[in-house]
Design an enzyme around this catalytic site. Structure first.
Site, short mmCIF file in Angstrom:
data_model
loop_
_atom_site.label_atom_id
_atom_site.label_comp_id
_atom_site.label_asym_id
_atom_site.label_seq_id
_atom_site.Cartn_x
_atom_site.Cartn_y
_atom_site.Cartn_z
CG ASP A 148 2.07 6.29 2.46
OD1 ASP A 148 1.89 5.05 2.30
OD2 ASP A 148 3.19 6.82 2.37
CG HIS A 179 -0.28 -0.11 2.54
ND1 HIS A 179 -0.92 0.15 3.72
CD2 HIS A 179 1.00 -0.45 2.89
CE1 HIS A 179 -0.11 -0.03 4.74
NE2 HIS A 179 1.06 -0.39 4.26
CG HIS A 180 3.88 1.98 2.37
ND1 HIS A 180 3.12 2.83 3.14
CD2 HIS A 180 4.24 0.96 3.20
CE1 HIS A 180 3.02 2.36 4.37
NE2 HIS A 180 3.70 1.22 4.43
CB ALA A 181 4.14 1.23 -4.55
CG HIS A 216 -1.12 6.78 6.74
ND1 HIS A 216 -0.70 7.82 5.95
CD2 HIS A 216 -2.48 6.73 6.64
CE1 HIS A 216 -1.76 8.40 5.40
NE2 HIS A 216 -2.84 7.76 5.80
#
Length: 383
Positions: free
Chosen positions: A184, A142-144, A182
């Site tokens: 993000d 979920h960060h890429a 998070h």
């Protein structure tokens, strides 16, 4: 073999996996040196929860499919880095590749492209059916960002899965992120899209140091930053007083749950104190919010806790109580694991002989109450 055609969402939950995760590692000193997806698969099979008919190999996403979110120059750079097994200084700086968090390793393009392919397939299958459940524990990256790797994530599988749902005609998607960090990349991807409500529960003050409760006042993004030592009682409270009411008010046609296991007490990369039972209860409660459900994994850096947690989530999705003793075959899977950290050299016996953690109740602190109240207030104001 499945009786449904390859393009139909099966009538029972579908598990998307791949053998690429069994032999792939970010490197011996990286937190993702451990087996995770393969452990969840092996435990699920050993418990009798994963028949062949419920399992499907994940496809490799094409550059064109990845380009729905990622830039073509970044996709090419990631592919080239796998081929060359190196990046020059300019490429490393521009795309955040070849760094401690996002190292060069033999499957650095194929592995995330398969994770993304699973999420895209899940989105398409679900969108084409009135109801269904697809589980892909590898697809919680979920960060890429569109043009950069971030936080162990080279491609953003949740974003690509949600885009597949939207592109197929789904009009309201709820994304709930239970990772200790998070979500993000997903929040930013849909910050200006009123078809997607993102809700993230994460440790306050931890990397990537975003996701404050007051962030994005006009966006459909709700952040629930929680204090260290966040416990089962507090997770249950957030679920009942904030997450479920938000989801019910949004009336999603599809739900995506990111189930990072790094919020568990025995994980080395957070200071949260949840049991796996808290995550299982959350998934069970959230399931009823939408007819279409995609569940992905996420963080998790203790091979025993993440494997047991994710296998248990698969059980929950099938209406099975995972709080049962492991079969002898499942105990063999757990005893075969190893971990280079100090805790892994002398693992406690219950990591081998139980699937369910002991409950971890605790005080319900004012910080958690305030976060829940702020989330509801924000959604009332934004409508």
């Amino acid at each position: 073999m499945p009786t449904e055609s390859p393009n139909e969402c099966p009538s029972r939950p579908l598990f998307l996996g791949s053998e690429i995760y069994r032999g792939s590692s970010y490197g011996p000193k990286h937190p993702l040196a451990i087996p995770r997806v393969s452990t969840a698969i092996d435990l699920s099979r050993a418990m009798g929860w994963l028949p062949d008919a419920a399992y499907r190999d994940s496809p490799l996403a094409s550059p064109q499919e990845l380009g729905r979110f990622h830039t073509q120059d970044y996709i090419a750079a990631l592919h080239r880095a796998e081929t060359d097994q190196r990046v020059n200084a300019e490429t490393g700086e521009r795309y955040n590749l070849g760094r401690l968090e996002n190292p060069v390793f033999p499957e650095m393009y194929r592995r995330p492209a398969i994770s993304a392919g699973a999420a895209i397939l899940a989105g398409r299958l679900l969108a084409d059916a009135p109801a269904g459940i697809v589980y892909s524990p590898a697809s919680g990256t979920h960060h890429a960002r569109p043009g950069r790797a971030s936080g162990f994530c080279y491609l953003n599988a949740p974003v690509l899965g949600i885009l597949a749902l939207l592109d197929s005609g789904i009009e309201r998607v709820l994304y709930v992120d239970l990772d200790a960090h998070h979500g993000d990349g997903v929040e930013d991807a849909f910050a200006d899209d009123d078809r997607v409500l993102t809700v993230s529960v994460h440790e306050d003050g931890r990397w990537p140091f975003t996701g404050k409760a007051e962030d994005r006042p006009g966006a459909l993004a709700v952040n629930l930053p929680v204090p260290p030592e966040f416990n089962d009682t507090e997770m249950d409270c957030l679920l009942e007083t904030a997450i479920l009411p938000l989801g019910q008010a949004f009336r999603p046609q599809a739900l995506v749950i990111q189930t990072g296991a790094d919020a568990l007490a025995e994980d080395p990369l957070s200071r949260l104190e949840l049991s796996n039972g808290a995550l299982w209860r959350a998934v069970r409660a959230l399931m009823g919010l939408a007819p279409r459900l995609m569940v992905v994994g996420g963080g998790g850096y203790n091979p025993w806790s993440v494997g047991r947690c994710w296998a248990g989530i698969w059980a929950v999705l099938n209406g099975i109580d995972p709080a049962v003793p492991p079969t002898p075959q499942a105990e063999d899977v757990l005893r075969a694991l190893s971990w280079s950290r100090a805790a892994g050299r002398h693992p406690p016996e219950h990591w081998f002989t139980t699937l369910a953690d002991a409950p971890r109740p605790g005080p319900l602190r004012d910080d958690v109450r305030r976060v829940a109240a702020a989330a509801i207030t924000k959604m009332v104001r934004t409508g």
